[in-house]
Design a protein around this motif. Structure first.
Motif, short mmCIF file in Angstrom:
data_model
loop_
_atom_site.label_atom_id
_atom_site.label_comp_id
_atom_site.label_asym_id
_atom_site.label_seq_id
_atom_site.Cartn_x
_atom_site.Cartn_y
_atom_site.Cartn_z
N LYS A 68 0.83 -1.21 0.00
CA LYS A 68 0.00 0.00 0.00
C LYS A 68 0.86 1.26 0.00
CE LYS A 68 -2.76 -0.73 3.50
NZ LYS A 68 -3.85 -0.97 4.48
N ASN A 69 1.94 1.25 0.77
CA ASN A 69 2.84 2.41 0.80
C ASN A 69 3.53 2.61 -0.55
OD1 ASN A 69 2.22 3.00 3.46
ND2 ASN A 69 3.96 1.86 4.28
N TYR A 100 2.42 1.67 -3.49
CA TYR A 100 1.38 2.11 -4.42
C TYR A 100 1.17 3.62 -4.30
CZ TYR A 100 -3.24 2.15 -6.71
OH TYR A 100 -4.29 2.40 -7.54
N GLN A 101 1.02 4.11 -3.09
CA GLN A 101 0.78 5.54 -2.88
C GLN A 101 2.01 6.36 -3.24
OE1 GLN A 101 -2.36 6.71 -2.16
NE2 GLN A 101 -1.36 8.53 -2.94
N TYR A 102 3.20 5.87 -2.92
CA TYR A 102 4.45 6.56 -3.27
C TYR A 102 4.53 6.78 -4.79
CZ TYR A 102 9.46 7.16 -4.17
OH TYR A 102 10.67 7.60 -4.62
N LEU A 123 1.96 6.73 -7.00
CA LEU A 123 0.92 7.68 -7.43
C LEU A 123 1.27 9.12 -7.09
CD1 LEU A 123 -2.57 6.10 -6.73
CD2 LEU A 123 -1.47 6.55 -8.92
N ASP A 124 1.93 9.33 -5.97
CA ASP A 124 2.31 10.68 -5.57
C ASP A 124 3.23 11.36 -6.57
OD1 ASP A 124 0.74 10.57 -3.32
OD2 ASP A 124 2.40 10.14 -1.94
N THR A 163 0.97 8.77 -14.99
CA THR A 163 0.70 7.64 -14.11
C THR A 163 -0.41 6.79 -14.69
OG1 THR A 163 -0.82 8.93 -12.77
CG2 THR A 163 1.45 8.79 -12.00
N THR A 206 -2.86 3.20 -13.40
CA THR A 206 -3.16 2.15 -12.44
C THR A 206 -3.99 1.08 -13.10
OG1 THR A 206 -5.27 2.93 -11.55
CG2 THR A 206 -3.26 3.90 -10.60
N SER A 235 -8.85 9.11 -7.81
CA SER A 235 -7.88 9.33 -6.75
C SER A 235 -8.04 8.27 -5.66
CB SER A 235 -8.08 10.71 -6.14
OG SER A 235 -7.25 10.88 -5.02
N SER A 236 -6.92 7.80 -5.13
CA SER A 236 -6.97 6.80 -4.06
C SER A 236 -7.07 7.47 -2.70
CB SER A 236 -5.74 5.89 -4.12
OG SER A 236 -4.59 6.66 -3.86
N GLN A 237 -7.04 8.80 -2.67
CA GLN A 237 -7.16 9.53 -1.42
C GLN A 237 -8.63 9.61 -1.03
OE1 GLN A 237 -4.63 12.06 -0.09
NE2 GLN A 237 -2.99 11.02 -1.14
#
Length: 134
Positions: A93-94, A96-98, A100-101, A110, A112, A130-132
């Motif tokens: 998960k970290n 993945y977010q890194y 996307l950031d 990007t 997904t 967005s995953s946020q």
């Protein structure tokens, strides 16, 4: 690399990114998320038993071919990639977010798994949601 890095334009990032996703998919590699900025590629994917470097090398070669068909570029990729295995779900998960950031930090292209690999004829593909969470 023995030369200065080639800096990809926004259009070149899209073309190369799409080519990378397509070739990885063709090689039965499950791409989760990919970010390609002017000089860096970040990728989270599930590779089968074959060599990660061989699979990614073929994908990079395909991306280079796609870009060169539109006009010359220098050498795009370093000789080796640096694969880092995911150790657990939290790490995944970290990562993945890194990745996307990078879209916000460096204007990276990007992609997904949520988007699929079906590009419009003009190459446009809508961004993934967005995953946020709000």
């Amino acid at each position: 690399m023995n030369q200065n890095a080639v800096r990809l334009t926004v259009d070149q990032r899209r073309i190369a990114g799409q080519a990378l996703v397509e070739m990885l998919n063709h090689q039965q590699t499950e791409v989760i998320v990919l970010a390609l900025d002017a000089v860096h590629l970040h990728l989270l994917a599930r590779f089968h038993d074959a060599s990660i470097r061989d699979i990614l090398g073929r994908a990079k070669k395909h991306a280079t071919f796609e870009l060169r068909s539109l006009g010359g570029t220098g050498r795009l990729w370093a000789d080796r990639c640096r694969p880092l295995p995911i150790t657990d779900r939290e790490h995944q998960k970290n990562a993945y977010q890194y990745i996307l950031d990078h879209a916000r930090k460096s204007d990276a292209w990007t992609w997904t798994w949520k988007q699929g690999i079906y590009w419009r004829p003009d190459g446009f593909h809508p961004p993934a949601p967005s995953s946020q969470s709000s």
